[in-house]
Design a protein around this motif. Structure first.
Motif, PDB file in Angstrom:
ATOM      1  N   SER A  41       0.828  -1.207   0.000  1.00 32.24           N
ATOM      2  CA  SER A  41       0.000   0.000   0.000  1.00 32.24           C
ATOM      3  C   SER A  41       0.859   1.253   0.000  1.00 32.24           C
ATOM      4  O   SER A  41       0.563   2.231  -0.704  1.00 32.24           O
ATOM      5  CB  SER A  41      -0.924  -0.019   1.221  1.00 32.24           C
ATOM      6  OG  SER A  41      -1.711   1.147   1.265  1.00 32.24           O
ATOM      7  N   THR A  42       1.954   1.233   0.755  1.00 31.47           N
ATOM      8  CA  THR A  42       2.869   2.372   0.785  1.00 31.47           C
ATOM      9  C   THR A  42       3.477   2.621  -0.586  1.00 31.47           C
ATOM     10  O   THR A  42       3.578   3.767  -1.046  1.00 31.47           O
ATOM     11  CB  THR A  42       3.982   2.136   1.827  1.00 31.47           C
ATOM     12  OG1 THR A  42       3.393   1.982   3.118  1.00 31.47           O
ATOM     13  CG2 THR A  42       4.970   3.293   1.854  1.00 31.47           C
ATOM     14  N   GLU A  63      -5.485  -3.480  -7.438  1.00 42.95           N
ATOM     15  CA  GLU A  63      -4.475  -2.452  -7.664  1.00 42.95           C
ATOM     16  C   GLU A  63      -3.111  -3.012  -8.056  1.00 42.95           C
ATOM     17  O   GLU A  63      -2.348  -2.369  -8.781  1.00 42.95           O
ATOM     18  CB  GLU A  63      -4.323  -1.593  -6.407  1.00 42.95           C
ATOM     19  CG  GLU A  63      -5.571  -0.810  -6.044  1.00 42.95           C
ATOM     20  CD  GLU A  63      -5.278   0.182  -4.933  1.00 42.95           C
ATOM     21  OE1 GLU A  63      -4.225   0.853  -4.996  1.00 42.95           O
ATOM     22  OE2 GLU A  63      -6.090   0.274  -4.006  1.00 42.95           O
ATOM     23  N   ARG A  72       1.138   4.245  -3.159  1.00 43.80           N
ATOM     24  CA  ARG A  72       0.818   5.659  -2.929  1.00 43.80           C
ATOM     25  C   ARG A  72       1.949   6.584  -3.366  1.00 43.80           C
ATOM     26  O   ARG A  72       1.809   7.819  -3.306  1.00 43.80           O
ATOM     27  CB  ARG A  72       0.519   5.904  -1.442  1.00 43.80           C
ATOM     28  CG  ARG A  72      -0.807   5.300  -0.983  1.00 43.80           C
ATOM     29  CD  ARG A  72      -1.257   5.912   0.342  1.00 43.80           C
ATOM     30  NE  ARG A  72      -0.265   5.756   1.389  1.00 43.80           N
ATOM     31  CZ  ARG A  72      -0.230   4.717   2.230  1.00 43.80           C
ATOM     32  NH1 ARG A  72      -1.147   3.758   2.135  1.00 43.80           N
ATOM     33  NH2 ARG A  72       0.701   4.643   3.162  1.00 43.80           N
ATOM     34  N   ARG A  73       3.058   6.025  -3.811  1.00 46.94           N
ATOM     35  CA  ARG A  73       4.177   6.866  -4.241  1.00 46.94           C
ATOM     36  C   ARG A  73       3.844   7.587  -5.542  1.00 46.94           C
ATOM     37  O   ARG A  73       3.039   7.123  -6.349  1.00 46.94           O
ATOM     38  CB  ARG A  73       5.444   6.021  -4.433  1.00 46.94           C
ATOM     39  CG  ARG A  73       6.042   5.533  -3.130  1.00 46.94           C
ATOM     40  CD  ARG A  73       7.272   4.680  -3.385  1.00 46.94           C
ATOM     41  NE  ARG A  73       8.354   5.438  -3.988  1.00 46.94           N
ATOM     42  CZ  ARG A  73       9.262   6.123  -3.321  1.00 46.94           C
ATOM     43  NH1 ARG A  73       9.216   6.149  -2.006  1.00 46.94           N
ATOM     44  NH2 ARG A  73      10.212   6.775  -3.941  1.00 46.94           N
ATOM     45  N   ASP A  74       4.475   8.751  -5.740  1.00 48.85           N
ATOM     46  CA  ASP A  74       4.265   9.534  -6.956  1.00 48.85           C
ATOM     47  C   ASP A  74       5.619   9.897  -7.559  1.00 48.85           C
ATOM     48  O   ASP A  74       6.381  10.658  -6.940  1.00 48.85           O
ATOM     49  CB  ASP A  74       3.467  10.793  -6.617  1.00 48.85           C
ATOM     50  CG  ASP A  74       3.115  11.615  -7.862  1.00 48.85           C
ATOM     51  OD1 ASP A  74       3.148  11.037  -8.974  1.00 48.85           O
ATOM     52  OD2 ASP A  74       2.824  12.813  -7.710  1.00 48.85           O
ATOM     53  N   LYS A 130       4.103   6.299  -9.032  1.00 47.43           N
ATOM     54  CA  LYS A 130       4.091   4.947  -8.484  1.00 47.43           C
ATOM     55  C   LYS A 130       4.832   4.009  -9.433  1.00 47.43           C
ATOM     56  O   LYS A 130       4.979   4.301 -10.631  1.00 47.43           O
ATOM     57  CB  LYS A 130       2.669   4.468  -8.240  1.00 47.43           C
ATOM     58  CG  LYS A 130       1.820   4.190  -9.467  1.00 47.43           C
ATOM     59  CD  LYS A 130       0.445   3.702  -9.028  1.00 47.43           C
ATOM     60  CE  LYS A 130      -0.453   3.386 -10.216  1.00 47.43           C
ATOM     61  NZ  LYS A 130      -1.796   2.926  -9.779  1.00 47.43           N
TER      62      LYS A 130
END
Length: 309
Positions: free
Chosen positions: A77-78, A114, A81-83, A85
């Motif tokens: 999940s972490t 996801e 959420r990265r940008d 991703k």
């Protein structure tokens, strides 16, 4: 856009880290996130892959590497959420992990939507004796695999690969078997051509009773080691070891780390990077069957390697 997952499994010392290293070094513009799930108190694998120490480390080629601390789903999940991703996620399991349990976790409906599990790759040392496939854990690693990669062919005799292919076929697993010289596997086999296509959910099979079979003994020292004494120590420990890996500094080459890898009765030493500041000069993980090697015995043998003065 879903982010496909490649799950890399295989027994202790099979060569999983070499495969992941090659994927990251030859990303060809892909943003790959590698999650390393090492077995033991000292996460040597993460250091070997990308110089990682804590959290997430960005690599120059756009890839990232992180150590798995705690819950796998929380780590995924972490990453998601990265940008920006990642475009792909590679999970390297522990050599003593049953991948069926990890597959079962990845079938969580939210994760499946996801970050769908695309491919399961089982790395197998080509020198493995066919009789070893009677091991329940190794059979489980084979059973969930889409691809079996035969590693360390350069260290095995010419007929070893053929013997292992025949032994794998005898297990009646549907996986494709390929050679992985120096960890190289064609990326087209591992990554999908169309990432917008979600693969179907998998059946990981029945749960296998959990079994505490291996234990990890970690050894560190702030002193450099004598290389000849370390070689003697590994020779004494070898009959009791399933695996060993570590980073250490020698009195012969101060300020420079060496990398130790021990698996399948073979030990290799290679030059590493400069010793990291504030890190112990020597840190080695030893993995053995439960009760085979005591901490007192290990400490006694390894203490003789320390080069005082």
């Amino acid at each position: 856009m879903p982010v496909p997952i490649l799950l890399v499994t295989g027994f202790l010392g099979a060569g999983k880290t070499t495969v992941v290293n090659h994927l990251l070094a030859n990303a060809e513009g892909r943003r790959i996130a590698a999650i390393v799930n090492d077995f033991g108190a000292i996460n040597i694998d993460a250091e070997l892959i990308a110089g990682a120490s804590d959290g997430v480390v960005s690599l120059a080629n756009g890839c990232i590497c992180c150590s798995l601390e705690g819950d796998l789903l929380r780590t995924l999940s972490t990453l998601l959420r990265r940008d920006p991703k990642p475009e792909y996620i590679v999970i390297e399991t522990s050599g003593v992990a049953d991948p069926a349990d990890i597959v079962r976790n990845l079938m969580d409906p939210v994760i499946l939507r996801e970050a769908p599990l695309e491919t399961v790759l089982c790395v197998m040392d080509a020198a493995t004796l066919p009789a070893a496939l009677d091991d329940a854990l190794m059979r489980s690693q084979l059973r969930v695999a889409d691809i079996v990669a035969l590693s360390k062919l350069d260290l095995a005799d010419e007929s070893a690969g053929a013997r292992m292919r025949e032994a794998i076929r005898a297990q009646r697993v549907p996986a494709v078997v390929v050679d992985a010289r120096h960890g190289e596997i064609p990326s087209a086999l591992l990554f999908p051509a169309a990432v917008d296509r979600a693969p179907a959910p998998r059946d990981p099979g029945p749960r296998r009773p959990s079994e505490e079979r291996f234990e990890t003994l970690s050894w560190t020292s702030d002193q450099p080691l004598s290389l000849p004494r370390l070689q003697q120590a590994i020779g004494r420990l070898a009959p009791k070891l399933a695996r060993a890996k570590g980073l250490f500094e020698t009195v012969e080459q101060p300020g420079r780390q060496m990398v130790l890898q021990f698996a399948a009765g073979r030990a290799t030493l290679a030059a590493g990077d400069a010793t990291a500041p504030r890190a112990p000069r020597s840190r080695i993980v030893f993995i053995a069957e439960l009760g085979v090697l005591s901490k007192a015995e290990l400490d006694g043998i390894m203490a003789a390697c320390v080069a005082y003065g």
